[in-house]
Design a protein around this motif. Sequence first.
Motif, PDB file in Angstrom:
ATOM      1  N   VAL A  91      63.127 -11.892   9.016  1.00 40.17           N
ATOM      2  CA  VAL A  91      62.190 -12.136   7.911  1.00 40.17           C
ATOM      3  C   VAL A  91      60.808 -11.611   8.273  1.00 40.17           C
ATOM      4  N   ASP A  92      60.410 -11.809   9.534  1.00 34.98           N
ATOM      5  CA  ASP A  92      59.105 -11.320   9.990  1.00 34.98           C
ATOM      6  C   ASP A  92      59.025  -9.803   9.855  1.00 34.98           C
ATOM      7  N   GLN A  93      60.040  -9.104  10.352  1.00 40.20           N
ATOM      8  CA  GLN A  93      60.024  -7.647  10.300  1.00 40.20           C
ATOM      9  C   GLN A  93      60.110  -7.130   8.866  1.00 40.20           C
ATOM     10  N   PHE A  94      60.883  -7.845   8.024  1.00 43.86           N
ATOM     11  CA  PHE A  94      61.037  -7.420   6.636  1.00 43.86           C
ATOM     12  C   PHE A  94      59.743  -7.604   5.849  1.00 43.86           C
ATOM     13  N   SER A  95      59.045  -8.702   6.106  1.00 49.72           N
ATOM     14  CA  SER A  95      57.879  -9.047   5.289  1.00 49.72           C
ATOM     15  C   SER A  95      56.559  -8.548   5.865  1.00 49.72           C
ATOM     16  N   ALA A  96      56.547  -8.127   7.136  1.00 48.87           N
ATOM     17  CA  ALA A  96      55.287  -7.772   7.792  1.00 48.87           C
ATOM     18  C   ALA A  96      54.472  -6.727   7.034  1.00 48.87           C
ATOM     19  N   PRO A  97      55.063  -5.591   6.621  1.00 49.96           N
ATOM     20  CA  PRO A  97      54.240  -4.597   5.903  1.00 49.96           C
ATOM     21  C   PRO A  97      53.662  -5.149   4.604  1.00 49.96           C
ATOM     22  N   LEU A  98      54.483  -5.897   3.864  1.00 51.48           N
ATOM     23  CA  LEU A  98      54.012  -6.422   2.588  1.00 51.48           C
ATOM     24  C   LEU A  98      52.922  -7.464   2.786  1.00 51.48           C
ATOM     25  N   VAL A  99      53.113  -8.369   3.755  1.00 58.69           N
ATOM     26  CA  VAL A  99      52.112  -9.407   4.015  1.00 58.69           C
ATOM     27  C   VAL A  99      50.800  -8.786   4.469  1.00 58.69           C
ATOM     28  N   GLN A 100      50.865  -7.822   5.388  1.00 60.01           N
ATOM     29  CA  GLN A 100      49.651  -7.180   5.868  1.00 60.01           C
ATOM     30  C   GLN A 100      48.920  -6.447   4.747  1.00 60.01           C
ATOM     31  N   PHE A 101      49.694  -5.815   3.874  1.00 65.75           N
ATOM     32  CA  PHE A 101      49.080  -5.106   2.750  1.00 65.75           C
ATOM     33  C   PHE A 101      48.391  -6.080   1.791  1.00 65.75           C
ATOM     34  N   LEU A 102      49.096  -7.123   1.406  1.00 66.09           N
ATOM     35  CA  LEU A 102      48.572  -8.048   0.398  1.00 66.09           C
ATOM     36  C   LEU A 102      47.360  -8.823   0.900  1.00 66.09           C
ATOM     37  N   ARG A 103      47.386  -9.222   2.159  1.00 64.45           N
ATOM     38  CA  ARG A 103      46.274 -10.032   2.652  1.00 64.45           C
ATOM     39  C   ARG A 103      45.015  -9.196   2.879  1.00 64.45           C
ATOM     40  N   MET A 104      45.171  -7.867   2.945  1.00 67.73           N
ATOM     41  CA  MET A 104      44.008  -7.004   3.105  1.00 67.73           C
ATOM     42  C   MET A 104      43.381  -6.608   1.764  1.00 67.73           C
ATOM     43  N   VAL A 105      44.041  -6.942   0.673  1.00 65.67           N
ATOM     44  CA  VAL A 105      43.491  -6.645  -0.651  1.00 65.67           C
ATOM     45  C   VAL A 105      42.595  -7.804  -1.070  1.00 65.67           C
ATOM     46  N   SER A 106      41.386  -7.513  -1.468  1.00 66.51           N
ATOM     47  CA  SER A 106      40.478  -8.565  -1.931  1.00 66.51           C
ATOM     48  C   SER A 106      41.102  -9.320  -3.100  1.00 66.51           C
ATOM     49  N   PRO A 107      41.081 -10.643  -3.062  1.00 64.97           N
ATOM     50  CA  PRO A 107      41.662 -11.410  -4.187  1.00 64.97           C
ATOM     51  C   PRO A 107      41.053 -11.049  -5.533  1.00 64.97           C
ATOM     52  N   LEU A 108      39.766 -10.695  -5.531  1.00 62.51           N
ATOM     53  CA  LEU A 108      39.110 -10.347  -6.793  1.00 62.51           C
ATOM     54  C   LEU A 108      39.626  -9.027  -7.348  1.00 62.51           C
ATOM     55  N   SER A 109      40.275  -8.209  -6.500  1.00 64.61           N
ATOM     56  CA  SER A 109      40.857  -6.963  -7.001  1.00 64.61           C
ATOM     57  C   SER A 109      41.982  -7.237  -7.990  1.00 64.61           C
ATOM     58  N   TRP A 110      42.570  -8.440  -7.891  1.00 57.94           N
ATOM     59  CA  TRP A 110      43.659  -8.794  -8.787  1.00 57.94           C
ATOM     60  C   TRP A 110      43.159  -9.328 -10.130  1.00 57.94           C
ATOM     61  N   ALA A 111      41.852  -9.412 -10.305  1.00 59.04           N
ATOM     62  CA  ALA A 111      41.308 -10.025 -11.511  1.00 59.04           C
ATOM     63  C   ALA A 111      41.787  -9.362 -12.807  1.00 59.04           C
ATOM     64  N   PRO A 112      41.717  -8.029 -12.941  1.00 59.95           N
ATOM     65  CA  PRO A 112      42.210  -7.428 -14.193  1.00 59.95           C
ATOM     66  C   PRO A 112      43.693  -7.700 -14.437  1.00 59.95           C
ATOM     67  N   ILE A 113      44.495  -7.681 -13.342  1.00 58.48           N
ATOM     68  CA  ILE A 113      45.926  -7.964 -13.490  1.00 58.48           C
ATOM     69  C   ILE A 113      46.142  -9.412 -13.892  1.00 58.48           C
ATOM     70  N   ALA A 114      45.346 -10.321 -13.293  1.00 54.62           N
ATOM     71  CA  ALA A 114      45.483 -11.745 -13.628  1.00 54.62           C
ATOM     72  C   ALA A 114      45.163 -12.000 -15.102  1.00 54.62           C
ATOM     73  N   VAL A 115      44.108 -11.357 -15.590  1.00 56.15           N
ATOM     74  CA  VAL A 115      43.745 -11.530 -17.013  1.00 56.15           C
ATOM     75  C   VAL A 115      44.811 -10.931 -17.909  1.00 56.15           C
ATOM     76  N   ALA A 116      45.367  -9.769 -17.501  1.00 53.71           N
ATOM     77  CA  ALA A 116      46.415  -9.136 -18.307  1.00 53.71           C
ATOM     78  C   ALA A 116      47.674  -9.994 -18.351  1.00 53.71           C
ATOM     79  N   LEU A 117      48.000 -10.650 -17.233  1.00 55.16           N
ATOM     80  CA  LEU A 117      49.220 -11.453 -17.171  1.00 55.16           C
ATOM     81  C   LEU A 117      49.059 -12.818 -17.834  1.00 55.16           C
TER      82      LEU A 117
END
Length: 245
Positions: A91-117
């Motif tokens: 699970v660690d090896q499978f999720s590592a790239p995705l977790v590292q990518f997501l946690r490096m994205v500023s949460p506020l970057s998701w704001a337009p997507i959050a409003v759209a959803l």
Amino acid sequence: MSKQARPWVLGSAGIVFALILWWIFTHSATGNTMITAFAPENIPSAFAALFSRGVLLSDIGVSLWRLLAGLLIAGVIGIPLGLAIGFWRGVDQFSAPLVQFLRMVSPLSWAPIAVALFGVGSSPVIFLVAMAAVWPITLNTVSGVRALDRQHLQVAQTLGATPFETLRTVVVPSIKPYVLSGIRLALGIAWVIIVPAEMLGVSSGLGYEILNARDRLAYDEMLAVILVIGALGMVLDWVAQKVLR
């Protein structure tokens, strides 16, 4: 001076020093009405205006509700995810790239997507808070699992403990300090995120009140709300320390 009184005296002196600097800054800009609007003597009337409109207490309540809702979602996702990553290498090896990518994205970057959803309202704010808080909880849970003494697990298995009993009596007590530290860290991050998140098409909350005060050119009220946000953040962190202990 006793050791118990020393932190309080020095902390009070720091606050007084900051107030003096604040007064000097706002009164040294002669003729600049925008800066003088932030003068300390304007704050009591600003608070009076906020209370007279009946918005401050309700905004505090709404912001705290969104904060707790986002933290709850982050905990429900982050703790099981951290357990899975910590216990199973696949699970660690499978999720590592995705977790590292997501946690490096500023949460506020998701704001337009959050409003759209989710549209406007509390839902996108809670989503952004959860996105900010989930990674500290997840990673601290992983650290707790990896610091777990594997001999304790072996003893539990030798004594015939079921997986649930092992989780309840061995894993949870061992990782609890790590998880609680992650929750406290997540609380601080979420409180920072919730203010700009509440500037996204909502009509309540402390972030909205800052935007509303700015649009009305009520800079003294805007500063009063900022002071409330800072004070509440300190109180939340203090409460978190006491409760999580």
